[in-house]
Design an enzyme around this catalytic site. Structure first.
Site, PDB file in Angstrom:
ATOM      1  N   GLU A  86      49.249  33.405  50.391  1.00 46.44           N
ATOM      2  CA  GLU A  86      50.545  34.033  50.608  1.00 46.44           C
ATOM      3  C   GLU A  86      50.827  35.089  49.547  1.00 46.44           C
ATOM      4  O   GLU A  86      50.120  35.192  48.537  1.00 46.44           O
ATOM      5  CB  GLU A  86      51.651  32.975  50.584  1.00 46.44           C
ATOM      6  CG  GLU A  86      51.745  32.221  49.274  1.00 46.44           C
ATOM      7  CD  GLU A  86      52.618  30.982  49.369  1.00 46.44           C
ATOM      8  OE1 GLU A  86      53.857  31.131  49.433  1.00 46.44           O
ATOM      9  OE2 GLU A  86      52.056  29.863  49.357  1.00 46.44           O
ATOM     10  N   ARG A 114      52.515  18.719  47.600  1.00 54.21           N
ATOM     11  CA  ARG A 114      53.401  18.715  46.442  1.00 54.21           C
ATOM     12  C   ARG A 114      52.799  17.901  45.301  1.00 54.21           C
ATOM     13  O   ARG A 114      52.268  16.802  45.528  1.00 54.21           O
ATOM     14  CB  ARG A 114      54.773  18.130  46.806  1.00 54.21           C
ATOM     15  CG  ARG A 114      55.617  19.006  47.709  1.00 54.21           C
ATOM     16  CD  ARG A 114      57.030  18.438  47.862  1.00 54.21           C
ATOM     17  NE  ARG A 114      57.028  17.194  48.611  1.00 54.21           N
ATOM     18  CZ  ARG A 114      57.188  17.108  49.933  1.00 54.21           C
ATOM     19  NH1 ARG A 114      57.371  18.215  50.651  1.00 54.21           N
ATOM     20  NH2 ARG A 114      57.178  15.954  50.538  1.00 54.21           N
ATOM     21  N   GLN A 132      53.690  23.068  44.052  1.00 57.42           N
ATOM     22  CA  GLN A 132      52.834  22.745  45.188  1.00 57.42           C
ATOM     23  C   GLN A 132      51.573  23.591  45.202  1.00 57.42           C
ATOM     24  O   GLN A 132      51.421  24.513  44.390  1.00 57.42           O
ATOM     25  CB  GLN A 132      53.614  22.960  46.488  1.00 57.42           C
ATOM     26  CG  GLN A 132      54.172  24.369  46.623  1.00 57.42           C
ATOM     27  CD  GLN A 132      55.176  24.506  47.759  1.00 57.42           C
ATOM     28  OE1 GLN A 132      54.947  25.255  48.701  1.00 57.42           O
ATOM     29  NE2 GLN A 132      56.304  23.798  47.654  1.00 57.42           N
ATOM     30  N   HIS A 135      48.331  24.942  48.250  1.00 58.66           N
ATOM     31  CA  HIS A 135      47.901  24.993  49.643  1.00 58.66           C
ATOM     32  C   HIS A 135      46.376  25.085  49.723  1.00 58.66           C
ATOM     33  O   HIS A 135      45.737  25.695  48.850  1.00 58.66           O
ATOM     34  CB  HIS A 135      48.505  26.202  50.359  1.00 58.66           C
ATOM     35  CG  HIS A 135      49.985  26.316  50.208  1.00 58.66           C
ATOM     36  ND1 HIS A 135      50.867  25.377  50.699  1.00 58.66           N
ATOM     37  CD2 HIS A 135      50.755  27.262  49.600  1.00 58.66           C
ATOM     38  CE1 HIS A 135      52.103  25.751  50.415  1.00 58.66           C
ATOM     39  NE2 HIS A 135      52.060  26.882  49.744  1.00 58.66           N
ATOM     40  N   HIS A 139      51.900  26.573  42.400  1.00 56.22           N
ATOM     41  CA  HIS A 139      53.002  27.527  42.326  1.00 56.22           C
ATOM     42  C   HIS A 139      54.315  26.856  42.711  1.00 56.22           C
ATOM     43  O   HIS A 139      54.334  25.758  43.269  1.00 56.22           O
ATOM     44  CB  HIS A 139      52.746  28.713  43.267  1.00 56.22           C
ATOM     45  CG  HIS A 139      52.611  28.318  44.711  1.00 56.22           C
ATOM     46  ND1 HIS A 139      51.439  27.836  45.253  1.00 56.22           N
ATOM     47  CD2 HIS A 139      53.509  28.306  45.722  1.00 56.22           C
ATOM     48  CE1 HIS A 139      51.612  27.562  46.531  1.00 56.22           C
ATOM     49  NE2 HIS A 139      52.876  27.834  46.840  1.00 56.22           N
TER      50      HIS A 139
END
Length: 332
Positions: A125, A203, A99, A101, A183
């Site tokens: 993240e 995804r 996926q 972001h 990732h």
């Protein structure tokens, strides 16, 4: 204000395992495969509630709305007006989807949010590996650059994995995942995650699961360049915070403890989040008076987490086991 502990939110996932149920005694019996434990969250629909003291039962969103800079810190309150971080545990019994972001601007545009008075967070993240099964790994970026024009074809014919960096992992390792980096967490990995307050995920590969892919949305945010060394290297010094991630979205450090250590927090003008990643420790806030003084100390078992409001200037952290370790994060 006093040190706050929150009621966790347990999330079932098709790839989730049993580790969270093993290390926690408060998982509802009807949950089978618990993939995530949201320790501290203000994400809409998944807000954690205060578990201790006279604020027990209050959601983190309401807490920040009511107390503002007292909780958040003046610069965080001014910039966001709400809690901008999410801290969780992730237990992958099976591979998670591959996926990506978006960043803040991309999230606003792709999600179609035109109200600029409303915060829309992308998702940068970091991962801290807590445990891993033998041979476990994760996906972190492209092993070699993928020409952007080939991306859709590689997704369509299921060869996108041929380009991705498969990284074996060990406990104690740190991985920083900026928005735009493809990732995925591999089977057998148990980790702590610090991220922006967002649940937007696109995804591109899901190991044959019958779930929607977001090929076009992902195409708008992916960084197609190669990642040479995804792991963040660091050396711990006992009793001192060692910075492992410094970004505009969060600053995160690790500390090993064999004796009490003082943390000066007023310099940050921000809330602090502390997670006990090994052993057991007690955090004691100094200078609390009156009603707040009843809750001056907080003991954290392994994998437990607390929030230290911005108006607590300093704390003492004391190991309750032979060795202890903590993860500390704040908004720079």
């Amino acid at each position: 204000m006093y040190i706050l502990k929150f009621k966790p939110r347990f999330v079932e996932k098709p790839w989730g395992g049993q580790t969270i149920k093993t290390v926690r005694g408060d998982v509802p019996a009807d949950l089978k495969n618990v993939g995530e434990l949201w320790s501290i969250s203000a994400v809409h629909g998944d807000v954690t509630e205060v578990a201790n003291g006279y604020l027990a039962g209050m959601g983190l969103d309401e807490l920040c709305l009511r107390y503002g800079a007292t909780i958040l810190g003046a610069h965080v309150q001014s910039k966001f007006g709400e809690f901008p971080m999410l801290v969780k545990l992730i237990d992958a019994a099976e591979n998670l989807s591959v996926q990506v972001h978006p960043n803040d601007e991309q999230a606003r545009r792709i999600q179609g949010v035109s109200d600029h008075s409303r915060n829309v967070f992308g998702k940068t993240e970091m991962w801290y590996i807590l445990r891993r099964a033998e041979g476990a790994s994760l996906i972190d970026g492209f092993e070699r650059a993928l020409p952007a024009e080939e991306y859709r074809q590689r997704v369509a014919d299921n060869t996108i994995m041929d380009y991705l960096h498969d990284q074996p992992v060990e406990p104690g390792e740190v991985y920083f995942i900026p928005s735009g980096r493809v990732h995925g967490i591999g089977a057998g990995v148990f980790l702590a995650e610090v991220q922006q307050s967002s649940d937007i995920t696109y995804r591109i590969y899901d190991y044959g699961r019958p779930r929607e892919l977001h090929t076009e949305q992902a195409a708008q945010v992916i960084d197609f360049s190669a990642v040479e060394n995804p792991r963040t290297d660091y050396t711990l010094t006992d009793g001192r915070l060692t910075n492992v991630v410094e970004s505009r979205y969060f600053s995160t450090s690790l500390m090993s403890l064999s004796s009490p250590a003082d943390l000066a927090l007023s310099q940050y003008d921000s809330f602090s989040i502390v997670m006990c990643t090994r052993g057991r420790l007690t955090i004691t806030a100094r200078g609390l008076q009156g009603q707040d003084a009843e809750y001056a100390s907080m003991t954290l078992n392994t994998y437990e987490c607390c929030l230290i409001p911005a108006d607590i200037a300093s704390v003492t952290v004391t190991p309750q086991t032979t060795e202890a370790q903590l993860l500390h994060t704040y908004m720079p």
